[in-house]
Design an enzyme around this catalytic site. Structure first.
Site, PDB file in Angstrom:
ATOM      1  CD  GLU A 135      -2.563   0.995   2.797  1.00  0.00           C
ATOM      2  OE1 GLU A 135      -3.494   1.793   2.998  1.00  0.00           O
ATOM      3  OE2 GLU A 135      -2.255   0.078   3.603  1.00  0.00           O
ATOM      4  CE  LYS A 168      -7.262   1.360   3.708  1.00  0.00           C
ATOM      5  NZ  LYS A 168      -6.048   1.831   4.413  1.00  0.00           N
ATOM      6  CB  CYS A 173      -4.366  -2.063   4.524  1.00  0.00           C
ATOM      7  SG  CYS A 173      -3.355  -2.270   6.023  1.00  0.00           S
TER       8      CYS A 173
END
Length: 376
Positions: free
Chosen positions: A44, A123, A156
């Site tokens: 990331e 995300k 994540c």
């Protein structure tokens, strides 16, 4: 499928040196490992670093959609190694009205071996760090990804309960994987540890089993379907430190099939290294659930018996020598301390199975609508 995870320790805002660090890792890799690579995944926000404190702090490092330094590096590397490349980056989208501030996202770009964009995922579930500057994406990615077939992409925090407010057993991302029938799951991460830094980093070659166990727990619905079709899951994490943040490393490639979790390769918590595995080979170990038995390393945990594939010698996937944590991982089976599914969870799984048989969407929207960045 031949998969590479490039684990390294970028520093916040040091883009040029971060790219150099990544290139150094690739240059030190065994040329045989890079040959016939199908997929290379980076962490990331790989080249910008992650631990930004405010919109003003990250502003100089935001990259235009698909055309910044991260995207250019991905295209160059994809053509050089004739493989698909996935890289996390901080994205900005300029609005038509010049007076409006650009939209900003924590994104993951995927390009094929010819440098063509396959996906640009944003995300969906933000951690408090990127919640200060990024907008939520429109839902998890799910769909055909080049020659890999059906894939799910996440970054994540996406595998956690939404904002840590949703129930643990909502399993939003795991049910999304089932909904889109993904046979490949790519998770680009900057996963932290809360362990004391000096002690944690004193064994850089050892994977962090607490982190690995947690990742597996968040995929419980995928495991419990007992599907005979294998789902390959990639966790491409970073290592090192940024300010007060310590990252957990432990990049892993695992396979989920018939209710079992096989591990094809795992790196140590603190090594800057390229993990390369071939999922056509036998895995070197499994992570199994033994209800009522403490996880190895917990007080009262008995030594676990060896459970390696027959005629398959341990594979050195993290540079660990004899007696290291990785060597112990080869020699032992580690239990994941999952609970038996609750009635609510079973109902959710039944509902999901109905959706799995008749999927209507390739995305799973967040629990709430898009939110504006929180000012600091």
């Amino acid at each position: 499928m031949r998969i590479g995870c490039l684990q390294f320790a970028p520093q916040v805002g040091d883009v040029a040196n971060n790219i150099t660090r990544a290139e150094d890792v690739l240059s030190k890799a065994d040329p045989d490992d890079l040959e016939n690579l199908d997929l290379l995944v980076l962490p990331e926000m790989a080249f910008s670093g992650y631990n930004f404190k405010s919109p003003e702090h990250i502003s100089p490092y935001l990259e235009p959609t698909g055309s910044g330094v991260s995207s250019k590096w991905a295209r160059t590397t994809a053509r050089k190694h004739n493989c698909t490349v996935a890289v996390g980056y901080p994205e900005k989208v300029d609005t038509e009205e010049q007076t409006s501030a650009p939209e900003t996202y924590n994104a993951l770009i995927v390009v094929n071996s010819g440098g063509e964009k396959l996906a640009n995922y944003r995300k969906s579930f933000l951690y408090y760090t990127d919640d200060t500057w990024a907008l939520e994406g429109q839902g998890f990615y799910g769909g055909k990804l080049g020659s890999f077939g059906q894939a799910a992409l996440g970054i994540c925090m996406d595998i956690n309960p939404y904002k840590f407010e949703a129930p643990w057993d909502a399993y939003e991302f795991a049910f999304h994987v089932l909904q889109v029938r993904a046979n490949l799951v790519i998770l680009s991460t900057a996963w932290l540890t809360n362990d004391e830094r000096t002690s944690f980093l004193s064994r850089p070659d050892a994977p962090d089993m607490s982190t690995l166990t947690y990742w597996v727990r968040r995929l419980e619905p995928v495991i419990q379907t007992n599907s005979s079709e294998e789902t390959i899951v990639i966790f491409a994490n970073r290592c090192g430190t940024e300010g007060e943040a310590t990252y957990a490393g432990t990049s892993t490639v695992m396979g989920i099939k018939d209710g079992e979790v096989s591990v094809y390769g795992v790196l140590g918590r603190g090594v800057e290294e390229l993990l390369v595995v071939d999922t056509d080979d036998l895995p070197f170990g499994k992570i199994v659930d033994r209800p009522g038995v403490p996880v190895n390393g917990e007080p009262g945990a008995p030594p676990a018996p060896a459970e390696e594939p027959e005629d398959k010698p341990p594979k050195d996937t993290g540079g660990a020598g004899a007696g290291s944590g990785l060597h112990a991982f080869h020699k032992n089976t580690h239990r994941v301390g999952t609970e038996h599914p609750s009635k609510q969870q079973q109902q959710q799984q039944q509902q999901q199975q109905r959706g799995h048989n008749n999927p209507t969407s390739t995305t799973h929207p967040p629990n709430k609508a898009n939110r504006k960045p929180i000012p600091t």
